[in-house]
Design a protein around this motif. Structure first.
Motif, short mmCIF file in Angstrom:
data_model
loop_
_atom_site.label_atom_id
_atom_site.label_comp_id
_atom_site.label_asym_id
_atom_site.label_seq_id
_atom_site.Cartn_x
_atom_site.Cartn_y
_atom_site.Cartn_z
N ASP A 3 -8.57 15.30 17.61
CA ASP A 3 -9.55 15.58 18.66
C ASP A 3 -9.47 17.01 19.17
O ASP A 3 -10.47 17.57 19.61
CB ASP A 3 -9.31 14.64 19.85
N GLU A 4 -8.25 17.60 19.14
CA GLU A 4 -8.06 18.98 19.63
C GLU A 4 -7.17 19.75 18.68
O GLU A 4 -6.17 19.23 18.19
CB GLU A 4 -7.37 18.99 21.00
N ARG A 38 -18.17 15.86 18.32
CA ARG A 38 -18.52 14.65 17.53
C ARG A 38 -19.96 14.27 17.75
O ARG A 38 -20.54 14.48 18.73
CB ARG A 38 -17.61 13.50 17.90
N PRO A 88 -6.13 11.38 23.47
CA PRO A 88 -6.59 12.32 22.44
C PRO A 88 -5.45 12.66 21.47
O PRO A 88 -4.28 12.62 21.83
CB PRO A 88 -7.02 13.55 23.24
N ARG A 139 -2.87 5.96 20.01
CA ARG A 139 -3.89 6.47 20.94
C ARG A 139 -4.41 5.38 21.86
O ARG A 139 -4.97 5.67 22.91
CB ARG A 139 -5.02 7.19 20.19
N GLN A 189 -11.80 21.77 20.96
CA GLN A 189 -12.08 20.34 20.96
C GLN A 189 -13.07 20.03 19.83
O GLN A 189 -14.01 20.79 19.60
CB GLN A 189 -12.67 19.93 22.30
N ARG A 190 -12.83 18.94 19.15
CA ARG A 190 -13.73 18.50 18.07
C ARG A 190 -15.03 18.06 18.69
O ARG A 190 -15.04 17.27 19.65
CB ARG A 190 -13.07 17.35 17.31
#
Length: 186
Positions: free
Chosen positions: A138-139, A186, A3, A112, A183-184
């Motif tokens: 992502d975070e 999605r 992430p 990543r 957290q994203r």
């Protein structure tokens, strides 16, 4: 895939630095610094802009300039982290760093996808803004400090559309700072 995170101290009104670039209002106390050390252990790679890279060079010589055991522990951890630096003006970097050879999305994707555990951390407001615009984060991790700056460098850049986030952790640090981890979605 590892992430990608963006973690900074932020004022109550959403700024990571004051109008003149001052960040002294967000200086961590011992408890908060200990949390930074623990989180830094989890960084598998760090992507930085020139400014943050140069600001963090102080940790390369910590043994000569810093007497505290916590600072020396952080320095040892920090120096071991591979770093990718984005700069239009630097021709070389030192320590465990290299200059970026690809664009931001390419470099982040390369990092990543590396084997192992941990996170890829993005540092610097400008670079983070570009990463947010490309939806690479992502975070989001914020250390919300009890200061109101009124103006300065915002944690979030202006967005073309809203980001959907989910709170996955919160805690009070040193009875004065609130740590928030989102957290994203999605």
């Amino acid at each position: 895939m590892l992430p990608v995170i963006y973690s900074m101290s932020v004022s109550l009104d959403g700024f990571i630095a004051g109008p003149d670039g001052d960040i002294s209002w967000g200086a961590p106390d011992a408890e908060q610094f200990r949390l930074h050390i623990e989180q830094t252990r989890d960084i598998a790679a760090y992507v930085a802009g020139r400014g943050v890279y140069q600001d963090m060079l102080v940790w390369e010589t910590a043994e000569q300039t810093m007497p505290g055991e916590a600072e020396l522990e952080f320095a040892r951890i920090w120096r071991a982290i591979p770093k990718v630096v984005f700069s239009r003006t630097l021709h070389s970097v030192t320590g465990n760093a290299r200059l970026a050879t690809g664009d931001l999305a390419t470099e982040v994707d390369r990092l990543r996808r590396q084997p192992g555990e941990g996170v890829v951390s993005v540092g610097g407001a400008g670079l983070a803004a570009a990463a947010i615009a490309e939806d690479l984060i992502d975070e989001y991790r914020q250390f919300v400090c009890p200061s109101i700056l009124g103006n300065g460098t915002p944690y979030f850049p202006p967005l073309a559309q809203p980001l959907d986030l989910r709170l996955i952790e919160s805690r009070i640090v040193s009875s004065r700072v609130v740590y928030l981890r989102y957290q994203r979605v999605r």
